[in-house]
Design an enzyme around this catalytic site. Structure first.
Site, short mmCIF file in Angstrom:
data_model
loop_
_atom_site.label_atom_id
_atom_site.label_comp_id
_atom_site.label_asym_id
_atom_site.label_seq_id
_atom_site.Cartn_x
_atom_site.Cartn_y
_atom_site.Cartn_z
N LYS A 96 2.65 13.08 4.21
CA LYS A 96 2.86 13.04 5.73
C LYS A 96 2.10 12.01 6.53
CE LYS A 96 3.95 17.93 5.86
NZ LYS A 96 3.72 19.46 6.17
N ASP B 267 6.24 21.63 14.56
CA ASP B 267 6.88 22.25 13.27
C ASP B 267 8.02 23.39 13.92
OD1 ASP B 267 6.37 22.07 10.64
OD2 ASP B 267 4.52 23.00 10.92
N GLN C 43 -1.22 22.96 8.51
CA GLN C 43 -0.51 22.95 7.01
C GLN C 43 -0.75 24.44 6.67
OE1 GLN C 43 1.17 20.27 5.40
NE2 GLN C 43 1.62 22.12 3.95
#
Lengths: 288, 288
Positions: free
Chosen positions: B53, B120, B97
């Site tokens: 990422k 997200d 995460q």
């Protein structure tokens, strides 16, 4: 012969439980759950609904307010009134009655209600929690929540069942689908664009219809022993209030069915009352 | 013979669009989208994801931070760090995460992220807006959003189609089902409790599988011409990375299919990058 799910009797039972809970909250904690229904304009159907809610709330011992507003009210004035009740500790539940006049942005009004006072369960954060099957307490749209109470009362277990939701409204279809999914059913959500509803209903263990169309579910559409929940309210050719489903035809094929009237309808107001008390109890728990 | 949906090529295309949008934001508005990925502990798989990422973000011109935290961190410390990035105007997207250590209440962390920085799309208010098909701008879980980009790229229209979502996770199944419903499909959500998945898939125009189980969708389960999207990532008997579906067998029966690897996978990170820029643009629009 199907068992007829008696919404009227169940609503009565639920209301007496609610009334006892109100009394207990008063006796133990000195708290009275408070509901305000905000109505804008003078739509006769809305006025009737609001009157019913007000009357039921008072009867159950809930502190009930009806705030009647002119249909010329501006967005900012209405927002201010919502804010007033957000800040009012006597009010634990706020409901803004549909429909609203054209100058009002309904979505913004819904979102202005504090999520913990959102007795209709329409605020997106409450919808999100429902869809995520959140384990904390939050309000849920009253009609689908009332249907879940029916399932529970009649020992209809959804786990592993094939459920079909006909209709995808924010008020009924979507929250009902989420509740059935959370209860362990496989859920199909159908709507006006669905090409062949029967393809789904003929394999369904549970069918919930909320289309507002006569004959949405006929005898040929269901498998023997299915459970049919009718959320529709329609006026038929003879001028009678009927549901979406061919009730009389279905009676000897299905295992459970709700009549219209006397099925889902009475459960909606009873659930609104139940949830007004839920919100008061949750508010008390948060305060602890 | 099926058209193979090339996720790798599409991700590359999406990334170049994202990179151009970043440049435009810088040139026109002097703004650089900023992404922080918070990682707790040293799980090797997580570290690899985070590295990917970070590398992609930097390559596209996004201001990218990785915040590495010890797996002994407390809930309140982690909340404080999330708050720090909520308050940091350079950061437009915040990602925590998975997985998190046991002492962390992940749900509370997700909800602590400002909804407008929730890159997200996991915050309940964003999930609620998605389920309600809200017409304003809000982030959506990246994997399903990436699948929708695939549908668009390959002119796969969902309107009136029968779609089946196998899996009901908060990250894939539920948002994917909502997106397909919003696009006009009839959607069935299946899961571990579903008794007969084939009963659904054999009539489906679109099948999305996210079960993490080999052979979830075999050739016998689908009708000719179906579209099969494989979100699974499994290691097969030979130690290879494969999806949930019997890809090779399905090739001559379906109309479109995603391979694993090279299908949905690359789209997830590309969509994360796209959404980081979306958030920066929406923040700019709100500020106007």
């Amino acid at each position: 012969m199907a068992t007829i799910i008696d919404g009227k009797a169940l609503a009565k039972k639920l209301n007496s439980q609610t009334s006892l809970r109100v009394k207990k909250l008063q006796d133990t904690n000195g708290i009275t759950p408070g509901l305000v229904v905000i109505i804008v304009g003078t739509d006769p159907a809305s006025e009737r609904y609001v009157r019913n809610k007000h009357r039921t709330a008072k009867r159950l011992g809930i502190y009930s307010l009806v705030r009647q507003l002119p249909d010329t009210i501006s967005q900012s004035e209405l927002l201010k009134i919502v804010q007033e009740y957000n800040d009012n500790p006597k009010i634990t539940g706020i409901l803004v009655q549909d429909p609203l006049p054209k100058q009002i942005n309904e979505k913004e009004i819904t979102r202005a209600i504090l999520p913990e006072k959102d007795v209709d369960g329409f605020h997106p954060i409450n919808v999100g929690k429902l869809y995520l099957d959140d384990s904390t307490n939050y309000p849920v749209a009253c009609t689908p929540k009332g249907v879940m109470t029916m399932f529970k009362e009649y020992n209809i277990n959804l786990k592993g069942k094939n459920a079909v939701m006909i209709g995808r409204s924010a008020i009924v279809g979507k929250p009902m689908a989420a509740l059935m999914l959370n209860a362990g059913a496989s859920v199909s959500i159908l709507h006006l664009l669905t090409k062949d509803i029967t393809e789904y209903t003929k394999n369904a263990d549970i069918i919930v219809s909320a289309t507002g169309s006569l004959h949405t579910v006929t005898k040929d559409d269901v498998k023997p022993g299915a459970v049919v929940i009718d959320v529709g309210q329609n006026i038929n050719e003879e001028g009678h209030l009927v549901g979406d489903t061919d009730y009389a035809d279905l009676l000897d094929k299905v295992s459970y069915i709700t009549p219209v009237p006397g099925g889902v309808g009475p459960m909606t107001i009873a659930t609104l009352m139940q949830q007004t008390v839920d919100l008061a109890e949750w508010s008390l728990e948060r305060g602890k």
